[in-house]
Write a protein that holds these residues in place. Structure first.
Motif, mmCIF file in Angstrom:
data_model
loop_
_atom_site.group_PDB
_atom_site.id
_atom_site.type_symbol
_atom_site.label_atom_id
_atom_site.label_comp_id
_atom_site.label_asym_id
_atom_site.label_seq_id
_atom_site.Cartn_x
_atom_site.Cartn_y
_atom_site.Cartn_z
ATOM 1 N N GLN A 1 0.496 -2.297 -9.349
ATOM 2 C CA GLN A 1 -0.590 -3.266 -9.210
ATOM 3 C C GLN A 1 -0.352 -4.494 -10.096
ATOM 4 N N ALA B 1 1.986 13.228 0.218
ATOM 5 C CA ALA B 1 1.678 12.435 -0.967
ATOM 6 C C ALA B 1 2.572 12.896 -2.124
ATOM 7 N N LYS C 1 4.905 8.350 -1.057
ATOM 8 C CA LYS C 1 5.083 9.631 -0.365
ATOM 9 C C LYS C 1 6.398 10.257 -0.820
ATOM 10 N N GLU D 1 0.814 9.424 -12.824
ATOM 11 C CA GLU D 1 0.268 8.865 -11.591
ATOM 12 C C GLU D 1 -0.490 7.576 -11.873
ATOM 13 N N LYS D 2 -1.283 7.613 -12.933
ATOM 14 C CA LYS D 2 -2.076 6.439 -13.307
ATOM 15 C C LYS D 2 -1.150 5.284 -13.703
ATOM 16 N N ARG E 1 3.650 1.497 -1.527
ATOM 17 C CA ARG E 1 4.087 1.678 -2.919
ATOM 18 C C ARG E 1 2.951 2.218 -3.786
ATOM 19 N N LEU E 2 1.734 1.759 -3.483
ATOM 20 C CA LEU E 2 0.599 2.189 -4.310
ATOM 21 C C LEU E 2 0.218 3.644 -4.017
ATOM 22 N N SER E 3 0.516 4.112 -2.807
ATOM 23 C CA SER E 3 0.269 5.530 -2.474
ATOM 24 C C SER E 3 1.584 6.135 -2.015
ATOM 25 N N TYR F 1 1.935 4.794 -12.850
ATOM 26 C CA TYR F 1 2.673 4.329 -11.677
ATOM 27 C C TYR F 1 1.853 3.288 -10.914
ATOM 28 N N ARG F 2 0.594 3.622 -10.615
ATOM 29 C CA ARG F 2 -0.244 2.710 -9.832
ATOM 30 C C ARG F 2 -0.508 1.432 -10.613
ATOM 31 N N GLN G 1 0.840 -1.207 0.000
ATOM 32 C CA GLN G 1 0.000 0.000 0.000
ATOM 33 C C GLN G 1 0.874 1.256 0.000
#
Lengths: 210, 446
Positions: free
Chosen positions: B45, B28, B22, B37-38, B18-20, B40-41, B16
Motif C-alpha cells: 500500500q 489465499a 495467492k 501479513e500486516k 498484490r494486496l491479496s 506485507y499489505r 489488488q
C-alpha cells in the motif's frame, strides 16, 4: 576547396567530404594539405563538442570520416607526418571493467586537443598500466571505470604505479559512471573529471600546455 | 464475454492481486504470522500510494535495487551465485530479511550460467567465462546487426531474431537459419516441404541445446521463485513484473551497438526511425505480457543512450523520446506501471520527459539533481533513487543518513518518492545500505 572540405567534415556531410577529398587529389592538391584540412575540421568538431553543440554521434562520425580520408590518402603519403604534441597520456578502462564509451570520448578529445594518447583499451591490468607508463614516459594517466568494482581496480592500479616507483612522475586522473571526489580520495588519484572537457583541462594544466 | 477492463481497472486489478496475494495453487497466501501479513499489505500500500500520488503514504517507502550486492554481502562470488541456484536464492532471502526493504526485486539478477554455457552465449562475458569470479557479467558490445539489415528487421522482427540475430549471439543456435518460413505452412502443399528442416542434423542439434538450456532455466526459475514465495509469506513483497526497452536502446545496445546507432542517425535516419516504430508495439507487448504473467505491475525500462552527454536535446526529441513515450503510454494502457531508469544524468531531458499522465509512472533517478527533478518530472511522476552508489561504497553510515535525510526533505515533499540507490551496485558497505533503509523510517513519516 580546402575550406569546403573543412566545412563538410565539421558539419557532418560525410559523402560530400569524401567526394571533395577525391576531387582535390585528382586536381593535384598535396595530400598533406588535405590532411591538414581534415585535422582543422576535427579541431572544430572538438570545439563544438566542448560547447555542448556536438555529442557522441558527431564524434563518432567525424572519427569515421578522418579514418576514411586517411585511408584514401595513405597510398599518396610516404608516411603519415608527425604532429607536434603537448604531452603523452596513457588511458584505459581498469581491470575487470569492459565499458569504453566514456573512455573513448576522452581519448578523442585529448587527441584533437593535441595530446599523444596511448589508449590501452578495456579490462587493463595494473601491470599493463605500469608497463605502458614506463615505455611511453607519459606524464598523465587516465583511469576509466563504470562499475563499482572499478573503484578497487583503480586503487590497485594507483598502488601498482606507486610500487613501481612511477607515481612521482605522473599525474593520475579518474573518470566514469559514479566517480566523484569521494572516489578520488579512495583511489588516491590526483583529480577526477566529470566529462571529457574536464579531462582535457586537467591534462593541459599538468603538462603546462596553453 | 466479460466486459473489457479500462487501463485503470487493469492496473487496479494487478494492485489488488498484490494486496491479496495467492499461493501457486490459487488459494489465499498463508503468511507465517499475522504480523508478516500486516507488514506485507502495508508495504504494498505504501508503494502504491507513493506511485499514484493521490494520497500520502504513511511514510516514504524504501527499497534497495542492487546488482550483485546481495551475493557479495553473503560472502559468495557472483560465479557461485550463477552456478548454485539454491545458494543464490538463500543468499537473496537473507539479504531481504537483514535489510528489510519495503519492496524487493527478486533473485533473478545473477541468472543461470550453465544455461548461457549450453547456448554458447557470446553477447556477454560472465564470471568464470571471461570475467573474474567476483565480478558481474558485462556486455560485449558489437555490431550484431549489420547496417544493411534494417529492412529485414522492419519487415519481420521475429523472423530476423530467429534466423539472423539469435544464431549470431548464441553459438549453439546455428541451426535456426535452416528453419522454414512458418507462414509457408498455410495449407497442405506447404506442410511436408516445410517440415524437412527439422530432420537436418544442425537443426536437431540446435533443438537439443534448446531443450537442455530450457531445462536449466526452469530449474533456476524454480529456485528463485521459491525465494520470492517464501519472502512473501514473511511479509516482503516484490512488484517487479518484467522489463522492456526504449526502441532506441533496443537497437543501440545489443543490435547495432553504440557506434552503429550513432552513425545510423546520420547515415540512415529514416531506416532507424522506421525500425524503432516497427519495434514499438513489440516493446509494449513485451512489458504488458510479463506483467500479466507475473501479476506484478512494475515494468522496468532501463534507459541508456538518451542520457545527458550521449546525444543532443534535438536528437533526443527526434530519435529517442517519441517511441519511448509511445512505449510508456502503451504500458500504461495495458495496465502496467512503467519504471524507466534514467541512468547517469538526465538534467537536460527533464522538460521533455515530464509530459506524462500523473501518477502512472515511477522514475529511477541516478545522479540528476533531485530538487530539479522534483520540480519538473516529479510533479507528474513518482521518483525513486538518487542515493549514489559511490557513497554506499566509500561513505560512512553518518554521511549516508545525512544524504538520505536531505533527499527525503527535497524529493519526499508531498509524496511521490521512494528512497533507494540511484544506480545498480555490486559493492557497498552493508552498514551504509542499512543506514539508507533506516533513514526512511527515521525521517520519512508524513
Amino acid at each position: 576547396m580546402s575550406d569546403r572540405l573543412v566545412a563538410a567534415i565539421a558539419d557532418m556531410r560525410e559523402e560530400e567530404a569524401l567526394g571533395l577529398v577525391r576531387e582535390m587529389l585528382e586536381r593535384g592538391v598535396a595530400p598533406m594539405a588535405i590532411l591538414d584540412a581534415a585535422r582543422e575540421a576535427m579541431a572544430i568538431v572538438g570545439q563544438r563538442y566542448q560547447e555542448g553543440r556536438y555529442f557522441l554521434p558527431e564524434l563518432l562520425l567525424s572519427g569515421e570520416m578522418l579514418s576514411q580520408i586517411t585511408d584514401i590518402l595513405k597510398p599518396e603519403l610516404a608516411r603519415l607526418p608527425e604532429v607536434k604534441r603537448h604531452g603523452k597520456v596513457v588511458i584505459g578502462t581498469v581491470k575487470g571493467d569492459i565499458h569504453d564509451i566514456g573512455k573513448n570520448i576522452v581519448s578523442f578529445m585529448l587527441d584533437v586537443n593535441g595530446f599523444d594518447v596511448l589508449d590501452l583499451g578495456v579490462d587493463v591490468s595494473p601491470e599493463a598500466f605500469v608497463a605502458a607508463i614506463k615505455d611511453s614516459q607519459a606524464q598523465v594517466v587516465g583511469l576509466s571505470g563504470f562499475l563499482t568494482l572499478a573503484f578497487d581496480a583503480m586503487r590497485e592500479t594507483v598502488r601498482a604505479i606507486e610500487k613501481a616507483g612511477l607515481r612521482e612522475g605522473v599525474k593520475i586522473m579518474i573518470g566514469g559512471g559514479q566517480v566523484g571526489e569521494e572516489i578520488r580520495q579512495y583511489v588516491g588519484a590526483d583529480a577526477y573529471g566529470q566529462d571529457a572537457m574536464a579531462a582535457v583541462a586537467l591534462a593541459r594544466g599538468w603538462v603546462g600546455a596553453r | 464475454m466479460g466486459k473489457q477492463l479500462s487501463p485503470d481497472e487493469k492496473r487496479e486489478a494487478l494492485w489488488q492481486g498484490r494486496l491479496s496475494p495467492k499461493d501457486p495453487q490459487g488459494n489465499a497466501l498463508q503468511f507465517q504470522s499475522p504480523e508478516a501479513e500486516k507488514a506485507y499489505r502495508e508495504r504494498v500500500q505504501r508503494v502504491k500510494d507513493a506511485i499514484e500520488m493521490e494520497k500520502l503514504p504513511d511514510r516514504v517507502p524504501v527499497t534497495i535495487f542492487p546488482s550483485m550486492f546481495p551475493w557479495a554481502y553473503a560472502g559468495m562470488t557472483v560465479e557461485e551465485a550463477m552456478r548454485d541456484y539454491g545458494k543464490c536464492a538463500a543468499a537473496f532471502k537473507q539479504f531481504v530479511l537483514d535489510f528489510e526493504p519495503d519492496i524487493h526485486w527478486g533473485a533473478a539478477a545473477p541468472g543461470p550460467s550453465k544455461c548461457y554455457e549450453i547456448l554458447d552465449y557470446r553477447l556477454y562475458s560472465w564470471p568464470g567465462h571471461g570475467v573474474a569470479p567476483e565480478h558481474c557479467y558485462q556486455c560485449n558490445e558489437g555490431e550484431y546487426m549489420k547496417a544493411d539489415e534494417y529492412d529485414a528487421l522492419i519487415q519481420d522482427p521475429s523472423g530476423y531474431f530467429s534466423h539472423v540475430y539469435l544464431p549470431r549471439v548464441f553459438g549453439a543456435l546455428a541451426g535456426l537459419p535452416m528453419l522454414p518460413f512458418l507462414p509457408g505452412i498455410v495449407e497442405i502443399y506447404g506442410v511436408a516441404f516445410n517440415f524437412i528442416p527439422f530432420a537436418l542434423p544442425p537443426v536437431q542439434e540446435t533443438f537439443r541445446a534448446l531443450f537442455e538450456a530450457g531445462a536449466e532455466a526452469l530449474k533456476w526459475a524454480g529456485a528463485i521463485a521459491s525465494a520470492d514465495a517464501e519472502l512473501a509469506t514473511l511479509g516482503f513483497p516484490t512488484l517487479l513484473g518484467g522489463f522492456t526497452k526504449a526502441p532506441f536502446d533496443f537497437i543501440g545496445d545489443t543490435l547495432r551497438g553504440t557506434r552503429g546507432i550513432m552513425l545510423d542517425m546520420y547515415r540512415r535516419p529514416e531506416k532507424l526511425q522506421e525500425a524503432m516504430e516497427a519495434l514499438t508495439p513489440l516493446m509494449i507487448k513485451m512489458g504488458v505480457a510479463s506483467a500479466q504473467m507475473t501479476g506484478n505491475p512494475l515494468i522496468f525500462v532501463p534507459l541508456h543512450k538518451g542520457a545527458d552527454g550521449f546525444i543532443s536535446d534535438e536528437q533526443f526529441r527526434e530519435f529517442y523520446w517519441p517511441t519511448l513515450k509511445e512505449v510508456i503510454l502503451g504500458l500504461i494502457e495495458g495496465g502496467c506501471v512503467p519504471l524507466p531508469a534514467a541512468e547517469g544524468r538526465y538534467a537536460s531531458r527533464l522538460e521533455i520527459i515530464q509530459d506524462l499522465p500523473r501518477g502512472k509512472t515511477v522514475w529511477m533517478i541516478d545522479l540528476t539533481d533531485m530538487a530539479m527533478v522534483k520540480e519538473t518530472l516529479g510533479q507528474n511522476a513518482c521518483l525513486l533513487g538518487n542515493v549514489p552508489s559511490a557513497l554506499l561504497k566509500v561513505g560512512t553510515p553518518e554521511e549516508v543518513t545525512e544524504y538520505c535525510r536531505k533527499l527525503i526533505e527535497t524529493a519526499g515533499r508531498g509524496g511521490g518518492f521512494i528512497l533507494a540507490n540511484g544506480s545498480f551496485f555490486d559493492e557497498a558497505r552493508p552498514e551504509n545500505v542499512k543506514a539508507m533503509v533506516e533513514a526512511a523510517r527515521k525521517y520519512g513519516a508524513y
